[in-house]
Design a protein around this motif. Structure first.
Motif, PDB file in Angstrom:
ATOM      1  N   GLU A 143       0.834  -1.207   0.000  1.00  0.00           N
ATOM      2  CA  GLU A 143       0.000   0.000   0.000  1.00  0.00           C
ATOM      3  C   GLU A 143       0.868   1.257   0.000  1.00  0.00           C
ATOM      4  O   GLU A 143       0.595   2.222  -0.719  1.00  0.00           O
ATOM      5  N   MET A 144       1.961   1.253   0.772  1.00  0.00           N
ATOM      6  CA  MET A 144       2.887   2.387   0.806  1.00  0.00           C
ATOM      7  C   MET A 144       3.554   2.576  -0.557  1.00  0.00           C
ATOM      8  O   MET A 144       3.717   3.706  -1.021  1.00  0.00           O
ATOM      9  N   GLN A 145       3.927   1.475  -1.197  1.00  0.00           N
ATOM     10  CA  GLN A 145       4.555   1.570  -2.512  1.00  0.00           C
ATOM     11  C   GLN A 145       3.583   2.164  -3.542  1.00  0.00           C
ATOM     12  O   GLN A 145       3.977   2.987  -4.366  1.00  0.00           O
ATOM     13  N   VAL A 146       2.337   1.766  -3.464  1.00  0.00           N
ATOM     14  CA  VAL A 146       1.319   2.312  -4.365  1.00  0.00           C
ATOM     15  C   VAL A 146       1.151   3.815  -4.112  1.00  0.00           C
ATOM     16  O   VAL A 146       1.112   4.614  -5.049  1.00  0.00           O
ATOM     17  N   CYS A 147       1.081   4.191  -2.838  1.00  0.00           N
ATOM     18  CA  CYS A 147       0.945   5.610  -2.489  1.00  0.00           C
ATOM     19  C   CYS A 147       2.160   6.399  -2.964  1.00  0.00           C
ATOM     20  O   CYS A 147       2.017   7.490  -3.526  1.00  0.00           O
ATOM     21  N   LEU A 148       3.354   5.860  -2.746  1.00  0.00           N
ATOM     22  CA  LEU A 148       4.568   6.544  -3.195  1.00  0.00           C
ATOM     23  C   LEU A 148       4.593   6.695  -4.714  1.00  0.00           C
ATOM     24  O   LEU A 148       4.999   7.733  -5.234  1.00  0.00           O
ATOM     25  N   ALA A 149       4.159   5.680  -5.423  1.00  0.00           N
ATOM     26  CA  ALA A 149       4.114   5.742  -6.881  1.00  0.00           C
ATOM     27  C   ALA A 149       3.142   6.832  -7.340  1.00  0.00           C
ATOM     28  O   ALA A 149       3.422   7.570  -8.290  1.00  0.00           O
ATOM     29  N   GLU A 150       1.994   6.941  -6.662  1.00  0.00           N
ATOM     30  CA  GLU A 150       1.017   7.985  -7.006  1.00  0.00           C
ATOM     31  C   GLU A 150       1.582   9.377  -6.730  1.00  0.00           C
ATOM     32  O   GLU A 150       1.407  10.295  -7.542  1.00  0.00           O
ATOM     33  N   VAL A 151       2.273   9.518  -5.589  1.00  0.00           N
ATOM     34  CA  VAL A 151       2.873  10.808  -5.251  1.00  0.00           C
ATOM     35  C   VAL A 151       3.955  11.165  -6.275  1.00  0.00           C
ATOM     36  O   VAL A 151       4.029  12.299  -6.757  1.00  0.00           O
ATOM     37  N   GLU A 152       4.773  10.186  -6.639  1.00  0.00           N
ATOM     38  CA  GLU A 152       5.830  10.413  -7.624  1.00  0.00           C
ATOM     39  C   GLU A 152       5.241  10.828  -8.975  1.00  0.00           C
ATOM     40  O   GLU A 152       5.727  11.768  -9.617  1.00  0.00           O
ATOM     41  N   ARG A 153       4.161  10.172  -9.390  1.00  0.00           N
ATOM     42  CA  ARG A 153       3.500  10.514 -10.646  1.00  0.00           C
ATOM     43  C   ARG A 153       2.941  11.935 -10.587  1.00  0.00           C
ATOM     44  O   ARG A 153       3.091  12.725 -11.530  1.00  0.00           O
ATOM     45  N   ALA A 154       2.319  12.278  -9.468  1.00  0.00           N
ATOM     46  CA  ALA A 154       1.756  13.624  -9.311  1.00  0.00           C
ATOM     47  C   ALA A 154       2.863  14.683  -9.338  1.00  0.00           C
ATOM     48  O   ALA A 154       2.708  15.742  -9.967  1.00  0.00           O
ATOM     49  N   ILE A 155       3.982  14.385  -8.691  1.00  0.00           N
ATOM     50  CA  ILE A 155       5.105  15.326  -8.683  1.00  0.00           C
ATOM     51  C   ILE A 155       5.644  15.509 -10.094  1.00  0.00           C
ATOM     52  O   ILE A 155       5.914  16.643 -10.532  1.00  0.00           O
ATOM     53  N   LYS A 156       5.796  14.414 -10.831  1.00  0.00           N
ATOM     54  CA  LYS A 156       6.293  14.500 -12.208  1.00  0.00           C
ATOM     55  C   LYS A 156       5.360  15.345 -13.073  1.00  0.00           C
ATOM     56  O   LYS A 156       5.810  16.125 -13.908  1.00  0.00           O
ATOM     57  N   GLN A 157       4.047  15.180 -12.873  1.00  0.00           N
ATOM     58  CA  GLN A 157       3.079  15.980 -13.643  1.00  0.00           C
ATOM     59  C   GLN A 157       3.214  17.464 -13.319  1.00  0.00           C
ATOM     60  O   GLN A 157       3.173  18.311 -14.215  1.00  0.00           O
ATOM     61  N   GLU A 158       3.375  17.779 -12.024  1.00  0.00           N
ATOM     62  CA  GLU A 158       3.521  19.180 -11.622  1.00  0.00           C
ATOM     63  C   GLU A 158       4.816  19.776 -12.163  1.00  0.00           C
ATOM     64  O   GLU A 158       4.845  20.931 -12.598  1.00  0.00           O
ATOM     65  N   VAL A 159       5.886  18.994 -12.159  1.00  0.00           N
ATOM     66  CA  VAL A 159       7.161  19.456 -12.712  1.00  0.00           C
ATOM     67  C   VAL A 159       7.009  19.717 -14.209  1.00  0.00           C
ATOM     68  O   VAL A 159       7.492  20.729 -14.731  1.00  0.00           O
ATOM     69  N   LYS A 160       6.312  18.819 -14.893  1.00  0.00           N
ATOM     70  CA  LYS A 160       6.102  18.991 -16.332  1.00  0.00           C
ATOM     71  C   LYS A 160       5.296  20.267 -16.608  1.00  0.00           C
ATOM     72  O   LYS A 160       5.637  21.051 -17.495  1.00  0.00           O
TER      73      LYS A 160
END
Length: 112
Positions: free
Chosen positions: A20-37
């Protein structure tokens, strides 16, 4: 046997939490990448707008220089006409008034 089952249940629960933590971290990482883009796109747009503004300002400076050049050419022509007319009579007064009007317009344009 019950202890063994309890240990397996604890391990399974821990693995579920980690997953569950890995899934949450992956979602946070994806959201961060989108914001950076998005931020990078805004930066590129900002840089493009700054470049366009610089081109506009340069063009405006070129136009102002040309207007100044034309003003002084016209002023010189009017001075020559005034000198040629002997600065007397209505023709001399007309040229003088024309120069005064032109000067007032030019000063007004420089302030804008």
């Amino acid at each position: 046997e019950a202890m063994h089952q309890l240990k397996q249940d604890e391990l399974a629960a821990e693995e579920a939490k980690q997953l569950e933590m890995q899934v949450c971290l992956a979602e946070v990482e994806r959201a961060i990448k989108q914001e950076v883009k998005k931020a990078n796109m805004r930066t590129e747009e900002h840089q493009a707008l700054e470049g366009e503004l610089q081109r506009i300002l340069l063009h405006q400076a070129e136009l102002n220089a040309r207007m100044s050049e034309l003003f002084w050419q016209k002023d010189a022509t009017l001075r020559e006409m005034l000198h040629a007319s002997g600065q007397t009579g209505s023709e001399g007064q007309d040229v003088t008034r024309q120069r005064e009007r032109m000067s007032a317009q030019y000063v007004g344009m420089e302030r804008d």
